[in-house]
Design a protein around this motif. Structure first.
Motif, PDB file in Angstrom:
ATOM      1  N   GLU A   1      47.349  61.488  99.898  1.00 12.44           N
ATOM      2  CA  GLU A   1      48.755  61.396 100.291  1.00 12.44           C
ATOM      3  C   GLU A   1      49.662  62.275  99.436  1.00 12.44           C
ATOM      4  O   GLU A   1      50.487  63.013  99.962  1.00 12.44           O
ATOM      5  CB  GLU A   1      49.223  59.935 100.232  1.00 12.44           C
ATOM      6  CG  GLU A   1      48.612  59.064 101.325  1.00 12.44           C
ATOM      7  CD  GLU A   1      49.245  57.693 101.426  1.00 12.44           C
ATOM      8  OE1 GLU A   1      50.010  57.302 100.495  1.00 12.44           O
ATOM      9  OE2 GLU A   1      48.992  56.994 102.438  1.00 12.44           O
ATOM     10  N   SER A   2      49.499  62.222  98.112  1.00 12.43           N
ATOM     11  CA  SER A   2      50.417  63.006  97.282  1.00 12.43           C
ATOM     12  C   SER A   2      49.892  63.122  95.866  1.00 12.43           C
ATOM     13  O   SER A   2      49.031  62.353  95.434  1.00 12.43           O
ATOM     14  CB  SER A   2      51.801  62.345  97.256  1.00 12.43           C
ATOM     15  OG  SER A   2      51.743  61.085  96.592  1.00 12.43           O
ATOM     16  N   CYS A   3      50.438  64.111  95.167  1.00  9.25           N
ATOM     17  CA  CYS A   3      50.230  64.264  93.727  1.00  9.25           C
ATOM     18  C   CYS A   3      51.603  64.456  93.104  1.00  9.25           C
ATOM     19  O   CYS A   3      52.374  65.323  93.550  1.00  9.25           O
ATOM     20  CB  CYS A   3      49.328  65.453  93.421  1.00  9.25           C
ATOM     21  SG  CYS A   3      49.038  65.735  91.649  1.00  9.25           S
ATOM     22  N   GLU A   4      51.912  63.660  92.088  1.00 13.88           N
ATOM     23  CA  GLU A   4      53.235  63.728  91.455  1.00 13.88           C
ATOM     24  C   GLU A   4      53.068  63.888  89.949  1.00 13.88           C
ATOM     25  O   GLU A   4      52.301  63.154  89.315  1.00 13.88           O
ATOM     26  CB  GLU A   4      54.029  62.462  91.754  1.00 13.88           C
ATOM     27  CG  GLU A   4      55.421  62.451  91.113  1.00 13.88           C
ATOM     28  CD  GLU A   4      56.168  61.155  91.328  1.00 13.88           C
ATOM     29  OE1 GLU A   4      57.313  61.053  90.879  1.00 13.88           O
ATOM     30  OE2 GLU A   4      55.587  60.233  91.957  1.00 13.88           O
ATOM     31  N   ALA A   5      53.785  64.848  89.384  1.00 14.14           N
ATOM     32  CA  ALA A   5      53.828  65.018  87.930  1.00 14.14           C
ATOM     33  C   ALA A   5      54.967  64.160  87.393  1.00 14.14           C
ATOM     34  O   ALA A   5      56.134  64.551  87.468  1.00 14.14           O
ATOM     35  CB  ALA A   5      54.028  66.484  87.578  1.00 14.14           C
ATOM     36  N   THR A   6      54.647  62.975  86.881  1.00 20.39           N
ATOM     37  CA  THR A   6      55.699  62.070  86.404  1.00 20.39           C
ATOM     38  C   THR A   6      56.229  62.484  85.037  1.00 20.39           C
ATOM     39  O   THR A   6      57.334  62.120  84.659  1.00 20.39           O
ATOM     40  CB  THR A   6      55.195  60.623  86.347  1.00 20.39           C
ATOM     41  OG1 THR A   6      54.026  60.566  85.514  1.00 20.39           O
ATOM     42  CG2 THR A   6      54.843  60.143  87.754  1.00 20.39           C
ATOM     43  N   ASP A   7      55.441  63.208  84.275  1.00 16.78           N
ATOM     44  CA  ASP A   7      55.916  63.916  83.086  1.00 16.78           C
ATOM     45  C   ASP A   7      54.935  65.045  82.835  1.00 16.78           C
ATOM     46  O   ASP A   7      54.019  65.265  83.620  1.00 16.78           O
ATOM     47  CB  ASP A   7      56.095  62.988  81.869  1.00 16.78           C
ATOM     48  CG  ASP A   7      54.800  62.355  81.401  1.00 16.78           C
ATOM     49  OD1 ASP A   7      53.762  63.038  81.360  1.00 16.78           O
ATOM     50  OD2 ASP A   7      54.812  61.148  81.072  1.00 16.78           O
ATOM     51  N   ASP A   8      55.104  65.767  81.753  1.00 19.70           N
ATOM     52  CA  ASP A   8      54.336  66.978  81.542  1.00 19.70           C
ATOM     53  C   ASP A   8      52.831  66.729  81.505  1.00 19.70           C
ATOM     54  O   ASP A   8      52.043  67.573  81.945  1.00 19.70           O
ATOM     55  CB  ASP A   8      54.779  67.641  80.228  1.00 19.70           C
ATOM     56  CG  ASP A   8      54.398  69.117  80.179  1.00 19.70           C
ATOM     57  OD1 ASP A   8      54.560  69.799  81.207  1.00 19.70           O
ATOM     58  OD2 ASP A   8      53.935  69.578  79.119  1.00 19.70           O
ATOM     59  N   LEU A   9      52.424  65.570  81.007  1.00 19.10           N
ATOM     60  CA  LEU A   9      51.000  65.299  80.836  1.00 19.10           C
ATOM     61  C   LEU A   9      50.545  64.064  81.608  1.00 19.10           C
ATOM     62  O   LEU A   9      49.545  63.438  81.267  1.00 19.10           O
ATOM     63  CB  LEU A   9      50.675  65.140  79.345  1.00 19.10           C
ATOM     64  CG  LEU A   9      50.819  66.403  78.491  1.00 19.10           C
ATOM     65  CD1 LEU A   9      50.577  66.103  77.023  1.00 19.10           C
ATOM     66  CD2 LEU A   9      49.873  67.507  78.959  1.00 19.10           C
ATOM     67  N   THR A  10      51.266  63.709  82.675  1.00 21.39           N
ATOM     68  CA  THR A  10      50.864  62.580  83.512  1.00 21.39           C
ATOM     69  C   THR A  10      50.931  62.983  84.978  1.00 21.39           C
ATOM     70  O   THR A  10      51.994  63.371  85.473  1.00 21.39           O
ATOM     71  CB  THR A  10      51.768  61.356  83.280  1.00 21.39           C
ATOM     72  OG1 THR A  10      51.797  61.039  81.882  1.00 21.39           O
ATOM     73  CG2 THR A  10      51.236  60.149  84.051  1.00 21.39           C
ATOM     74  N   ALA A  11      49.797  62.900  85.643  1.00 19.85           N
ATOM     75  CA  ALA A  11      49.725  63.206  87.078  1.00 19.85           C
ATOM     76  C   ALA A  11      49.291  61.951  87.820  1.00 19.85           C
ATOM     77  O   ALA A  11      48.321  61.295  87.426  1.00 19.85           O
ATOM     78  CB  ALA A  11      48.739  64.339  87.346  1.00 19.85           C
ATOM     79  N   VAL A  12      50.001  61.619  88.895  1.00 17.80           N
ATOM     80  CA  VAL A  12      49.698  60.439  89.696  1.00 17.80           C
ATOM     81  C   VAL A  12      49.267  60.901  91.085  1.00 17.80           C
ATOM     82  O   VAL A  12      50.041  61.536  91.809  1.00 17.80           O
ATOM     83  CB  VAL A  12      50.907  59.496  89.799  1.00 17.80           C
ATOM     84  CG1 VAL A  12      50.550  58.285  90.668  1.00 17.80           C
ATOM     85  CG2 VAL A  12      51.363  59.048  88.412  1.00 17.80           C
ATOM     86  N   ILE A  13      48.035  60.595  91.450  1.00 18.89           N
ATOM     87  CA  ILE A  13      47.495  60.959  92.763  1.00 18.89           C
ATOM     88  C   ILE A  13      47.408  59.686  93.607  1.00 18.89           C
ATOM     89  O   ILE A  13      46.821  58.686  93.187  1.00 18.89           O
ATOM     90  CB  ILE A  13      46.120  61.623  92.626  1.00 18.89           C
ATOM     91  CG1 ILE A  13      46.280  62.979  91.914  1.00 18.89           C
ATOM     92  CG2 ILE A  13      45.468  61.828  93.993  1.00 18.89           C
ATOM     93  CD1 ILE A  13      44.977  63.682  91.611  1.00 18.89           C
TER      94      ILE A  13
END
Length: 555
Positions: free
Chosen positions: A166-178
């Protein structure tokens, strides 16, 4: 959120950590105390050339061997084992329903082209894959994406599955939420697949307008996938040359690598399809290691001082039936008769390495979900003849395909295995018409259902039963001509069940169901060997054939 990177009991984890520290210290001692010159190229021979420099577009093990040295994935497997550990993500979590995966990324990682690795880079890769169009959506060009994440943002073919991604979001520089649409047993293993090696965003931007040309079955990938210097990962090596005329890829140590630097300054992957030629090249000193040692060569090589470690069993070879190419094979009694005709134990005893065993189902017995209650098909040529006669197929003729220029971990000698099976089938009155293809054509041919019967197999990508049985039997398949909606629904239900115990029990039932349907005959599982020269400190060998050559060095 559930923390996923610490699943072992603390005592076992501490013991494992101690072993890793001891092994690391020994390896460092070997390097520091050796007289080896790390500038001398290490040459490793594989059974075939790579197919592309961009691992997303392939599903073959030789390309993945190259790509694992150059590209890294969010997760990977522990050295020499099947436990999933952090890769470019130091840690990770999943939501309770298994639809949201949060990756905490390593700091201070850079790509080979100097670009910074961060969460935006991760999402740039996933967004690129998700938004592919045209020929990129063909299963031959995006096999693993479709296997793990389903379809695309805009499916251009009605046969494509709905996207699981569905999506990939960079919530901060070193955190990715898939975020994915549903729980699936393909996770977290899918995040470790070499096809999803993270590439520099600068490369992604530069090749955004590149196109695949040609028609299905004869596609030509974009030029950048063939030209060294056009791709950049974060791995311990960077690719500097691909000489396709000599089937040779040259990798150089990436001095900016975030982890322990590679033990070799230069590594050359050279394709030598013939297993005898690979052995002779090692004996002559032309190469320093090779894969898929012929079983008969193991003891002589060891006696001569070479190192020949054996991997654990994590594969299966099968004889497939295509139920639509040859209508006789749509008859279950015929498929059962052919299964009883094949002396699989003779293949194990005379062709496979020590430790090989007859397979009773489409996965090795080292995986949870293997069932002890499947229907078995013992070698019984008299029964096979009677069953063929009862089915009205006393004079059955089948085309039987096998590859000519390759050996695989599950299939060390394709011609020899074919010869045994062909002789067994001839003995019960079946006329076998052999057809051979080179490996690059063999896979598209068998995938398309062009062969009545054929040999193929699978080495697991990660430690879950679905990676085996789901690979073949989760949906309609031209490979087998299988159209069993009850099986497909049961497979989907099992894979989407978040309860581990219930899911394993469902896998056992699925194995029993598959062996009643008998879309093919599981033949064997075998432990493939890999060889190294005496002056090499080898990497830890992997049952997944996922060796990290950064661990190797000169003695």
């Amino acid at each position: 959120m559930f923390r996923k990177s610490s699943r072992r009991p603390l005592a076992l984890l501490a013991a494992a950590t101690s072993l890793v520290l001891v092994a690391t210290a020994c390896a460092e001692s070997d390097r520091e105390g050796s007289g080896g010159d790390d500038s001398e190229p290490f040459v490793f021979a594989s059974a075939g050339d790579i197919s592309t420099l961009d691992p997303f577009f392939t599903s073959d093990g030789e390309t993945f061997r190259y790509s694992r040295q150059v590209f890294e994935t969010l997760l990977e497997h522990e050295s020499g084992g099947t436990e999933i550990v952090g890769g470019l993500a130091e840690d990770w979590e999943q939501s309770e329903d298994g639809t949201e995966w949060t990756f905490y990324l390593r700091d201070g990682v850079t790509f080979h082209d100097g670009e910074e690795f961060n969460a935006e880079a991760v999402c740039a890769n996933f967004d690129r894959w998700f938004n592919m169009t045209g020929p990129y959506q063909d299963g031959n060009n995006s096999y693993y994406w479709q296997t793990i994440f389903g379809g695309f943002a805009e499916n251009e073919n009605e046969d494509l599955d709905e996207p699981r991604f569905e999506s990939c979001e960079a919530t901060d520089d070193l955190t990715a939420v898939i975020t994915v649409s549903e729980y699936s047993s393909v996770f977290p293993g899918g995040f470790s697949l070499a096809a999803f090696g993270i590439m520099s965003p600068a490369v992604i931007e530069r090749v955004a307008d590149e196109e695949i040309t040609g028609e299905p079955g004869s596609f030509t990938l974009p030029a950048y996938t063939q030209e060294a210097g056009t791709v950049a990962g974060t791995g311990p090596f960077r690719v500097t040359e691909w000489n396709q005329d000599q089937a040779e890829v040259t990798l150089e140590r990436h001095d900016g690598y975030w982890g322990e630097p590679a033990g070799f300054e230069t590594m050359i992957l050279r394709a030598i399809p013939d297993e005898n030629a690979r052995r002779q090249a090692l004996e002559a000193g032309d190469i320093h290691g090779y894969d898929l040692v012929a079983p008969a060569d193991v003891e002589p090589l060891e006696a001569a001082g070479f190192q020949v470690p054996t991997r654990g069993v994590f594969n299966v070879l099968y004889m497939a039936y295509q139920q639509e190419t040859n209508e006789a094979l749509a008859d279950l009694e015929v498929r059962q008769a052919l299964a009883h005709a094949v002396d699989r134990q003779r293949i194990v005893d005379t062709i496979l390495p020590e430790g090989g065993e007859v397979a009773s189902q489409f996965m090795p017995d080292t995986l949870d979900g293997w069932s002890s209650d499947v229907r078995t098909y013992e070698y019984d040529p008299d029964l096979a003849q009677r069953m063929l006669a009862d089915a009205g197929q006393e004079d059955l003729t089948v085309e039987f395909c096998y590859p000519t220029d390759v050996t695989r971990p599950y299939m060390p000698a394709p011609r020899d295995i074919f010869d045994v099976i062909a002789a067994d089938l001839d003995a019960v009155g079946v006329t076998v018409e052999p057809t051979t293809y080179e490996w690059t054509e063999y896979i598209p041919r068998t995938n398309a259902g062009d062969c009545d019967m054929y040999l193929l197999g699978w080495t697991g990508d990660y430690n879950d039963a679905y990676n085996f049985i789901g690979t073949w039997f989760s949906g309609p398949s031209d490979e087998f001509g299988l159209r069993d909606e009850d099986l497909f629904e049961a497979m989907a239900e099992a894979s989407s069940n978040p309860d581990t115990g219930q899911r394993i029990a469902a896998y056992e039932e699925l194995n029993e169901q598959i062996m009643e349907i008998l879309p093919g005959l599981p033949v064997s599982s075998s432990p493939p060997s890999i060889a190294f020269a005496p002056d090499v400190v080898p990497p830890n060998v992997s049952p997944l054939t996922q060796e990290a050559f950064r661990e190797a060095s000169w003695q």
